[in-house]
Design a protein around this motif. Structure first.
Motif, PDB file in Angstrom:
ATOM      1  N   MET A 260      24.398  29.343  19.218  1.00 12.38           N
ATOM      2  CA  MET A 260      23.224  28.973  20.236  1.00 12.38           C
ATOM      3  C   MET A 260      21.911  29.852  19.653  1.00 12.38           C
ATOM      4  SD  MET A 260      24.782  30.227  23.950  1.00 12.38           S
ATOM      5  CE  MET A 260      25.526  31.933  23.468  1.00 12.38           C
ATOM      6  N   ARG A 261      20.743  28.725  19.955  1.00 11.30           N
ATOM      7  CA  ARG A 261      19.559  28.982  19.667  1.00 11.30           C
ATOM      8  C   ARG A 261      18.847  30.001  20.385  1.00 11.30           C
ATOM      9  NH1 ARG A 261      18.192  28.240  14.554  1.00 11.30           N
ATOM     10  NH2 ARG A 261      16.343  26.978  14.929  1.00 11.30           N
ATOM     11  N   LEU A 262      19.325  31.103  20.714  1.00 13.56           N
ATOM     12  CA  LEU A 262      18.670  31.996  21.767  1.00 13.56           C
ATOM     13  C   LEU A 262      17.543  32.589  21.612  1.00 13.56           C
ATOM     14  CD1 LEU A 262      21.973  34.303  22.556  1.00 13.56           C
ATOM     15  CD2 LEU A 262      21.011  32.463  24.075  1.00 13.56           C
ATOM     16  N   VAL A 263      16.939  32.917  20.033  1.00 14.60           N
ATOM     17  CA  VAL A 263      15.664  33.439  19.767  1.00 14.60           C
ATOM     18  C   VAL A 263      14.828  32.283  19.687  1.00 14.60           C
ATOM     19  CG1 VAL A 263      14.638  34.603  18.127  1.00 14.60           C
ATOM     20  CG2 VAL A 263      16.765  35.367  18.637  1.00 14.60           C
ATOM     21  N   ALA A 264      15.346  31.052  19.087  1.00 16.31           N
ATOM     22  CA  ALA A 264      14.315  30.068  18.956  1.00 16.31           C
ATOM     23  C   ALA A 264      13.784  29.486  20.292  1.00 16.31           C
ATOM     24  CB  ALA A 264      14.938  28.882  18.137  1.00 16.31           C
ATOM     25  N   GLU A 265      14.770  29.608  21.326  1.00 15.34           N
ATOM     26  CA  GLU A 265      14.571  29.245  22.692  1.00 15.34           C
ATOM     27  C   GLU A 265      14.162  30.128  23.707  1.00 15.34           C
ATOM     28  OE1 GLU A 265      14.136  26.047  23.687  1.00 15.34           O
ATOM     29  OE2 GLU A 265      14.212  25.546  21.711  1.00 15.34           O
ATOM     30  N   GLN A 266      13.650  31.141  23.100  1.00 18.81           N
ATOM     31  CA  GLN A 266      13.479  32.421  24.126  1.00 18.81           C
ATOM     32  C   GLN A 266      12.369  32.159  24.989  1.00 18.81           C
ATOM     33  OE1 GLN A 266      11.017  35.795  22.298  1.00 18.81           O
ATOM     34  NE2 GLN A 266      11.744  34.707  20.406  1.00 18.81           N
ATOM     35  N   GLU A 267      11.757  31.209  24.970  1.00 21.05           N
ATOM     36  CA  GLU A 267      10.655  30.818  25.985  1.00 21.05           C
ATOM     37  C   GLU A 267      11.221  30.195  27.094  1.00 21.05           C
ATOM     38  OE1 GLU A 267       7.559  31.605  26.657  1.00 21.05           O
ATOM     39  OE2 GLU A 267       7.850  33.085  25.249  1.00 21.05           O
ATOM     40  N   SER A 268      12.345  29.305  27.000  1.00 19.01           N
ATOM     41  CA  SER A 268      13.032  28.814  27.847  1.00 19.01           C
ATOM     42  C   SER A 268      13.967  29.755  28.756  1.00 19.01           C
ATOM     43  CB  SER A 268      14.080  27.667  27.431  1.00 19.01           C
ATOM     44  OG  SER A 268      13.356  26.593  26.850  1.00 19.01           O
ATOM     45  N   ILE A 269      14.151  30.834  28.137  1.00 20.28           N
ATOM     46  CA  ILE A 269      14.764  32.019  29.047  1.00 20.28           C
ATOM     47  C   ILE A 269      13.679  32.680  29.700  1.00 20.28           C
ATOM     48  CG2 ILE A 269      16.383  34.072  28.785  1.00 20.28           C
ATOM     49  CD1 ILE A 269      17.386  33.003  26.171  1.00 20.28           C
ATOM     50  N   ALA A 270      12.704  33.242  29.105  1.00 19.36           N
ATOM     51  CA  ALA A 270      11.670  33.788  29.892  1.00 19.36           C
ATOM     52  C   ALA A 270      10.898  33.017  30.957  1.00 19.36           C
ATOM     53  CB  ALA A 270      10.653  34.056  28.987  1.00 19.36           C
ATOM     54  N   HIS A 271      10.714  31.690  30.620  1.00 19.72           N
ATOM     55  CA  HIS A 271      10.013  30.624  31.563  1.00 19.72           C
ATOM     56  C   HIS A 271      10.701  29.555  31.976  1.00 19.72           C
ATOM     57  CE1 HIS A 271       6.743  33.585  31.085  1.00 19.72           C
ATOM     58  NE2 HIS A 271       6.829  33.702  29.897  1.00 19.72           N
ATOM     59  N   PRO A 272      11.781  29.465  32.392  1.00 22.61           N
ATOM     60  CA  PRO A 272      12.563  28.311  32.493  1.00 22.61           C
ATOM     61  C   PRO A 272      12.108  27.007  33.073  1.00 22.61           C
ATOM     62  CG  PRO A 272      13.431  29.860  33.953  1.00 22.61           C
ATOM     63  CD  PRO A 272      12.568  30.542  33.216  1.00 22.61           C
ATOM     64  N   ASP A 273      12.186  25.846  32.714  1.00 23.45           N
ATOM     65  CA  ASP A 273      11.723  24.599  33.328  1.00 23.45           C
ATOM     66  C   ASP A 273      12.492  24.288  34.432  1.00 23.45           C
ATOM     67  OD1 ASP A 273      10.621  22.439  34.187  1.00 23.45           O
ATOM     68  OD2 ASP A 273      10.923  21.196  32.271  1.00 23.45           O
ATOM     69  N   GLU A 274      12.411  24.598  35.775  1.00 24.28           N
ATOM     70  CA  GLU A 274      13.507  24.392  36.851  1.00 24.28           C
ATOM     71  C   GLU A 274      13.312  23.084  37.200  1.00 24.28           C
ATOM     72  OE1 GLU A 274      13.690  27.946  39.653  1.00 24.28           O
ATOM     73  OE2 GLU A 274      12.301  28.348  38.512  1.00 24.28           O
ATOM     74  N   ARG A 275      13.823  22.133  36.306  1.00 28.79           N
ATOM     75  CA  ARG A 275      13.674  20.609  36.649  1.00 28.79           C
ATOM     76  C   ARG A 275      14.859  20.048  37.129  1.00 28.79           C
ATOM     77  NH1 ARG A 275      15.532  17.573  32.039  1.00 28.79           N
ATOM     78  NH2 ARG A 275      16.137  18.782  30.220  1.00 28.79           N
ATOM     79  N   PHE A 276      16.095  20.927  37.476  1.00 22.92           N
ATOM     80  CA  PHE A 276      17.255  20.451  38.075  1.00 22.92           C
ATOM     81  C   PHE A 276      17.247  20.762  39.389  1.00 22.92           C
ATOM     82  CE2 PHE A 276      17.920  21.121  33.502  1.00 22.92           C
ATOM     83  CZ  PHE A 276      18.390  19.799  32.792  1.00 22.92           C
ATOM     84  N   ALA A 277      17.495  19.954  40.475  1.00 20.76           N
ATOM     85  CA  ALA A 277      17.568  20.286  41.796  1.00 20.76           C
ATOM     86  C   ALA A 277      18.684  20.867  42.020  1.00 20.76           C
ATOM     87  CB  ALA A 277      17.527  18.881  42.460  1.00 20.76           C
ATOM     88  N   VAL A 278      18.493  21.986  42.991  1.00 23.18           N
ATOM     89  CA  VAL A 278      19.474  22.978  43.533  1.00 23.18           C
ATOM     90  C   VAL A 278      19.537  22.352  44.630  1.00 23.18           C
ATOM     91  CG1 VAL A 278      20.041  25.234  44.423  1.00 23.18           C
ATOM     92  CG2 VAL A 278      18.783  25.037  42.151  1.00 23.18           C
ATOM     93  N   VAL A 279      20.944  21.984  45.363  1.00 26.26           N
ATOM     94  CA  VAL A 279      21.280  21.409  46.542  1.00 26.26           C
ATOM     95  C   VAL A 279      22.156  22.269  47.354  1.00 26.26           C
ATOM     96  CG1 VAL A 279      20.801  18.979  45.821  1.00 26.26           C
ATOM     97  CG2 VAL A 279      23.182  20.077  45.773  1.00 26.26           C
ATOM     98  N   GLU A 280      22.003  22.228  48.735  1.00 26.00           N
ATOM     99  CA  GLU A 280      22.973  22.945  49.451  1.00 26.00           C
ATOM    100  C   GLU A 280      24.620  22.200  49.464  1.00 26.00           C
ATOM    101  OE1 GLU A 280      21.911  23.873  53.226  1.00 26.00           O
ATOM    102  OE2 GLU A 280      19.957  24.770  52.856  1.00 26.00           O
ATOM    103  N   LEU A 281      25.590  23.174  49.328  1.00 26.60           N
ATOM    104  CA  LEU A 281      26.897  22.675  49.177  1.00 26.60           C
ATOM    105  C   LEU A 281      27.493  23.064  50.286  1.00 26.60           C
ATOM    106  CD1 LEU A 281      29.159  22.022  47.260  1.00 26.60           C
ATOM    107  CD2 LEU A 281      29.349  24.272  46.449  1.00 26.60           C
ATOM    108  N   GLY A 282      28.357  21.873  50.803  1.00 34.29           N
ATOM    109  CA  GLY A 282      29.108  22.147  52.061  1.00 34.29           C
ATOM    110  C   GLY A 282      28.354  21.814  53.268  1.00 34.29           C
TER     111      GLY A 282
END
Length: 282
Positions: A260-282
């Motif tokens: 995994m590219r944890l260090v290279a992608e650390q900005e995606s960890i610190a500042h995630p691009d929340e582009r995936f919708a969270v929907v209610e389940l049930g």
């Protein structure tokens, strides 16, 4: 926030604490890593070098940390692969002592035991031990769907099954359950999902399915989810965890990397691009 993370360690690659500590720190948390093994690399390479740390030695390290007066300040304990019952007993004892020192502290358990396609990869007796002795003590549980099926004693095929299986687990102790690698009859083709259920609600997030196998992804997922849960609650934690993990895994896949590219992608960890919708389940 301060987190006591009791997991394995590898010098090369990312698994256990080597997958969890950096994301936790990048998200602003102080981490006290306790090592249960110190290997050259994770077991996905087929061979490793380095020692297992005896449960009694792990207990000694924990005692030393406790003697520094740390336990009243610990906000959460995180554990992953346990290996054997004696190590599980050490972890549960640490959880008990931390909670005695700080009643607000929580325990986040990743019940590592197997996965779809591989089946169980822990030694005999560990799945039962996790189910009967460890899970009831967890506040947050982060199984993949294979582990959820075993712990709940049922096969998840639909979203209704997913909710029923999680309800069974929550009835045993954990108030929050994060399920990874979710594939049900309702999962869109070419996608994979992650679900979270807590006292506040139930939610689902869908991301593209990447054609890859990566070790340590569950360890990183649990760490990132715990980090955000402590500061922003379960729904936000689900959204940001899905975003960060997809960014890390997509970059790993795109570059053809084995780790995994944890260090290279650390900005995606610190500042995630929340582009995936969270929907209610049930």
């Amino acid at each position: 926030m301060k987190i006591l993370s009791i997991q394995s360690h590898v010098a090369f690659g990312h698994a256990g604490n080597s997958a969890a500590v950096f994301p936790l720190q990048r998200l602003g948390h102080d981490v006290y890593p306790i090592l249960t093994v110190t290997f050259s690399n994770h077991t996905g390479y087929g061979a490793t070098r380095g020692p297992l740390v005896a449960p009694a030695d792990v207990a000694e390290v924990l005692l030393g940390v406790e003697e520094r007066g740390v336990f009243p300040e610990v906000d959460a304990v995180l554990s992953g692969y346990l290996g054997a019952e004696p190590m599980g007993a050490v972890v549960l004892d640490a959880v008990s002592r931390v909670k005695s020192a700080n009643p607000r502290a929580i325990y986040c358990c990743d019940p590592v035991m197997g996965d779809v396609g591989r089946g169980f990869f822990v030694r005999e007796g560990i799945p039962e031990y996790l189910r009967d002795s460890v899970v009831p003590h967890a506040d947050i549980l982060t199984p993949n769907q294979f582990e959820l099926d075993y712990l709940a004693g049922m096969t998840v095929e639909t979203e209704a099954d997913l909710l029923e299986a999680v309800a069974r687990l929550r009835a045993t102790g954990p108030s929050t359950v994060l399920v990874t690698s979710v594939l049900t009859s309702a999962t869109p083709a070419g996608s994979i999902q992650m679900a979270c259920v807590s006292d506040e609600g139930a939610w689902l997030v869908t991301t593209p399915l990447l054609d890859m196998i990566v070790r340590g992804g569950g360890d990183t997922t649990s760490a990132i989810f715990l980090a955000h849960f402590l500061t922003d609650g379960p729904r936000v934690a689900l959204s940001r965890t899905a975003a960060s993990m997809y960014a890390v895994l997509e970059a790993t896949h795109r570059g053809g990397h084995a780790e995994m590219r944890l260090v290279a992608e650390q900005e995606s960890i610190a500042h995630p691009d929340e582009r995936f919708a969270v929907v209610e389940l049930g």
